[in-house]
Write an enzyme that holds these catalytic residues in place. Structure first.
Site, PDB file in Angstrom:
ATOM      1  N   ASP A   1       0.831  -1.211   0.000  1.00  0.00           N
ATOM      2  CA  ASP A   1       0.000   0.000   0.000  1.00  0.00           C
ATOM      3  C   ASP A   1       0.865   1.260   0.000  1.00  0.00           C
ATOM      4  O   ASP A   1       1.996   1.248   0.495  1.00  0.00           O
ATOM      5  CB  ASP A   1      -0.918  -0.021   1.237  1.00  0.00           C
ATOM      6  CG  ASP A   1      -2.059   0.968   1.104  1.00  0.00           C
ATOM      7  OD1 ASP A   1      -2.360   1.394  -0.036  1.00  0.00           O
ATOM      8  OD2 ASP A   1      -2.642   1.334   2.139  1.00  0.00           O
TER       9      ASP A   1
ATOM     10  N   LEU B   1      10.595 -20.494  -5.242  1.00  0.00           N
ATOM     11  CA  LEU B   1       9.711 -19.598  -4.491  1.00  0.00           C
ATOM     12  C   LEU B   1       8.313 -19.682  -5.092  1.00  0.00           C
ATOM     13  O   LEU B   1       8.158 -19.635  -6.313  1.00  0.00           O
ATOM     14  CB  LEU B   1      10.239 -18.156  -4.588  1.00  0.00           C
ATOM     15  CG  LEU B   1       9.362 -17.054  -3.989  1.00  0.00           C
ATOM     16  CD1 LEU B   1       9.315 -17.153  -2.468  1.00  0.00           C
ATOM     17  CD2 LEU B   1       9.874 -15.665  -4.378  1.00  0.00           C
TER      18      LEU B   1
ATOM     19  N   HIS C   1       2.168   3.518  -9.102  1.00  0.00           N
ATOM     20  CA  HIS C   1       1.923   2.100  -9.404  1.00  0.00           C
ATOM     21  C   HIS C   1       3.072   1.530 -10.241  1.00  0.00           C
ATOM     22  O   HIS C   1       3.479   0.382 -10.042  1.00  0.00           O
ATOM     23  CB  HIS C   1       0.590   1.920 -10.126  1.00  0.00           C
ATOM     24  CG  HIS C   1      -0.592   2.320  -9.297  1.00  0.00           C
ATOM     25  ND1 HIS C   1      -0.735   1.924  -7.984  1.00  0.00           N
ATOM     26  CD2 HIS C   1      -1.686   3.076  -9.570  1.00  0.00           C
ATOM     27  CE1 HIS C   1      -1.866   2.420  -7.494  1.00  0.00           C
ATOM     28  NE2 HIS C   1      -2.453   3.131  -8.447  1.00  0.00           N
TER      29      HIS C   1
HETATM   30  C1  IPE Z   1      -5.496  -2.755  -0.187  1.00  0.00           C
HETATM   31  O1  IPE Z   1      -5.135  -1.423  -0.359  1.00  0.00           O
HETATM   32  C2  IPE Z   1      -5.450  -3.471  -1.483  1.00  0.00           C
HETATM   33  C3  IPE Z   1      -4.156  -3.549  -2.145  1.00  0.00           C
HETATM   34  C4  IPE Z   1      -3.000  -3.143  -1.717  1.00  0.00           C
HETATM   35  C5  IPE Z   1      -4.206  -4.181  -3.418  1.00  0.00           C
HETATM   36  P1  IPE Z   1      -6.211  -0.252  -0.417  1.00  0.00           P
HETATM   37  O2  IPE Z   1      -5.414   1.000  -0.477  1.00  0.00           O
HETATM   38  O3  IPE Z   1      -7.171  -0.475  -1.521  1.00  0.00           O
HETATM   39  O4  IPE Z   1      -6.961  -0.419   0.974  1.00  0.00           O
HETATM   40  P2  IPE Z   1      -7.951   0.596   1.735  1.00  0.00           P
HETATM   41  O5  IPE Z   1      -9.083   0.869   0.828  1.00  0.00           O
HETATM   42  O6  IPE Z   1      -7.185   1.844   2.033  1.00  0.00           O
HETATM   43  O7  IPE Z   1      -8.332  -0.126   2.978  1.00  0.00           O
HETATM   44  C1  IPE Z   2      -1.692   0.207  -3.346  1.00  0.00           C
HETATM   45  O1  IPE Z   2      -1.436   1.572  -3.336  1.00  0.00           O
HETATM   46  C2  IPE Z   2      -1.905  -0.334  -4.733  1.00  0.00           C
HETATM   47  C3  IPE Z   2      -3.277  -0.724  -5.050  1.00  0.00           C
HETATM   48  C4  IPE Z   2      -4.277  -0.720  -4.232  1.00  0.00           C
HETATM   49  C5  IPE Z   2      -3.516  -1.150  -6.401  1.00  0.00           C
HETATM   50  P1  IPE Z   2      -2.609   2.625  -3.303  1.00  0.00           P
HETATM   51  O2  IPE Z   2      -2.993   2.947  -4.706  1.00  0.00           O
HETATM   52  O3  IPE Z   2      -3.711   2.177  -2.434  1.00  0.00           O
HETATM   53  O4  IPE Z   2      -1.883   3.879  -2.666  1.00  0.00           O
HETATM   54  P2  IPE Z   2      -2.492   4.903  -1.610  1.00  0.00           P
HETATM   55  O5  IPE Z   2      -2.974   4.119  -0.443  1.00  0.00           O
HETATM   56  O6  IPE Z   2      -3.609   5.619  -2.293  1.00  0.00           O
HETATM   57  O7  IPE Z   2      -1.357   5.791  -1.279  1.00  0.00           O
HETATM   58 MG    MG Z   3      -4.107   2.424  -0.449  1.00  0.00          MG
END
Ligand code: IPE
Ligand code: IPE
Ligand code: MG
Length: 252
Positions: free
Chosen positions: A24, A135, A41
Site C-alpha cells: 500500500d 519460491l 503504481h
Molecule cells: C489494499 O489497499 C489493497 C491492495 C493493496 C491491493 P487499499 O489502499 O485499496 O486499501 P484501503 O481501501 O485503504 O483499505
Molecule cells: C496500493 O497503493 C496499490 C493498489 C491498491 C492497487 P494505493 O494505490 O492504495 O496507494 P495509496 O494508499 O492511495 O497511497
Molecule cells: Mg491504499
C-alpha cells in the site's frame, strides 16, 4: 497435507515460511512528488521485483502479494484501466525472468471480470512456471477474503452435496481444501506498508495466527533493508498459538 494453525501448532523458523504483503501507498508516494498516482503504481512494480528477489535469497517459500482488491473497482475508471494495463505489461515482461529464477507464479482471485488477454496471460504464466520450486509467488488480483471463503463454501457444496444433510461433517480441514490458496501454509508474517493498520479484506481466514507488521514506508520505498527490519521484528515474536510462555519455552 497442510494443517491449520487452529488445529495444530506449526513449526516456526527465523525466516517466515510464508510472507503475505499488502503493498500500500503507491498513490501517496506519487502525490508527495507531484506525480500522477499512476506513476506510483509503476514504481510499485519495481518494488515487487526487489521483494521477490529478496525473499528468494532469504529462503521464504511462499510470497503472497495483494495487487488488486475486490473493492478496488470502486476507484476512478482511469486508474483501474491503468492498473489492468500494468498487470498485462508486467506479465508480458517479467514471466521469463521469474521462470529463470525458479519462481512458480499463481494468481488468486475472481479472474472472470478480467479481459480475455489478461486471463490468457495468467493461464500461460501459471502453466509455464508450474514446475518451479524455488519460491511460490502468489499475486492476489480481484481478490477478497470474504469472496474466497464464499467460493470455497460453494465449491465444497457442489462437490459434496451429501454434506447438506450432514453439516457436522464439515470441518476446517475440509473447507480449507477449497480456499484459493489451499496449496500454501498460512502466512507466518503479514506486512502492510503505507501506514494503515487494517486487513482490507485480504486473507481473512488465513491470517488467524499470523504476526502482523505495519510499516509507514510507502510501497515503492520498501526494499531489502525494510524486509530485513520486518524479519528482525518477526524473530522477536513469541508465537504462542494459545499456549503460555512457559509451554513455548519447554517445547522440544
Ligand atoms: C489494499 O489497499 C489493497 C491492495 C493493496 C491491493 P487499499 O489502499 O485499496 O486499501 P484501503 O481501501 O485503504 O483499505
Ligand atoms: C496500493 O497503493 C496499490 C493498489 C491498491 C492497487 P494505493 O494505490 O492504495 O496507494 P495509496 O494508499 O492511495 O497511497
Ligand atoms: Mg491504499
Amino acid at each position: 497435507m497442510l494443517r491449520s494453525t487452529t488445529l495444530a501448532v506449526p513449526e516456526c523458523a527465523d525466516v517466515p515460511r510464508h510472507l503475505a504483503i499488502i503493498m500500500d501507498g503507491n498513490g501517496r508516494w506519487a502525490t508527495k512528488r507531484f506525480l500522477p498516482r499512476t506513476a506510483g503504481h509503476v514504481r510499485g512494480v519495481q518494488a515487487v521485483r526487489r521483494a521477490v528477489e529478496a525473499c528468494g535469497r532469504r529462503g521464504v517459500e511462499y510470497l503472497t502479494l495483494f495487487a488488486f482488491s475486490s473493492e478496488n473497482w470502486r476507484r476512478p475508471q482511469e486508474e483501474v484501466s491503468l492498473l489492468m494495463r500494468l498487470f498485462i505489461q508486467t506479465l508480458e515482461k517479467e514471466v521469463s525472468k521469474l521462470n529463470d529464477q525458479g519462481v512458480r507464479l499463481r494468481i488468486v482471485g475472481d479472474l472472470s471480470p478480467f479481459e480475455p488477454r489478461l486471463q490468457e496471460l495468467i493461464q500461460a504464466a501459471e502453466q509455464r512456471t508450474a514446475h518451479n520450486t524455488t519460491l511460490n509467488l502468489t499475486i492476489a488480483a480481484n481478490y477478497g477474503g470474504r469472496w474466497d471463503i464464499l467460493q470455497a463454501f460453494r465449491r465444497l457444496l457442489q462437490a459434496r452435496p451429501d454434506l447438506a444433510n450432514d453439516p457436522q461433517a464439515v470441518d476446517e480441514s475440509l473447507l480449507t481444501q477449497y480456499l484459493s490458496m489451499s496449496y500454501a501454509p498460512e502466512p507466518d508474517l503479514f506486512i502492510r506498508t503505507g501506514g494503515e493498520q487494517r486487513i482490507s479484506n485480504f486473507l481473512v481466514w488465513q491470517l488467524a495466527y499470523t504476526e502482523l507488521y505495519f510499516s509507514d514506508d510507502f510501497w515503492p520505498d520498501f526494499g531489502p533493508k525494510e524486509i530485513d527490519a520486518a524479519f528482525d521484528w518477526y524473530r522477536t515474536r513469541e508465537r504462542r498459538f494459545g499456549r503460555t510462555s512457559a509451554q513455548v519455552a519447554q517445547q522440544p
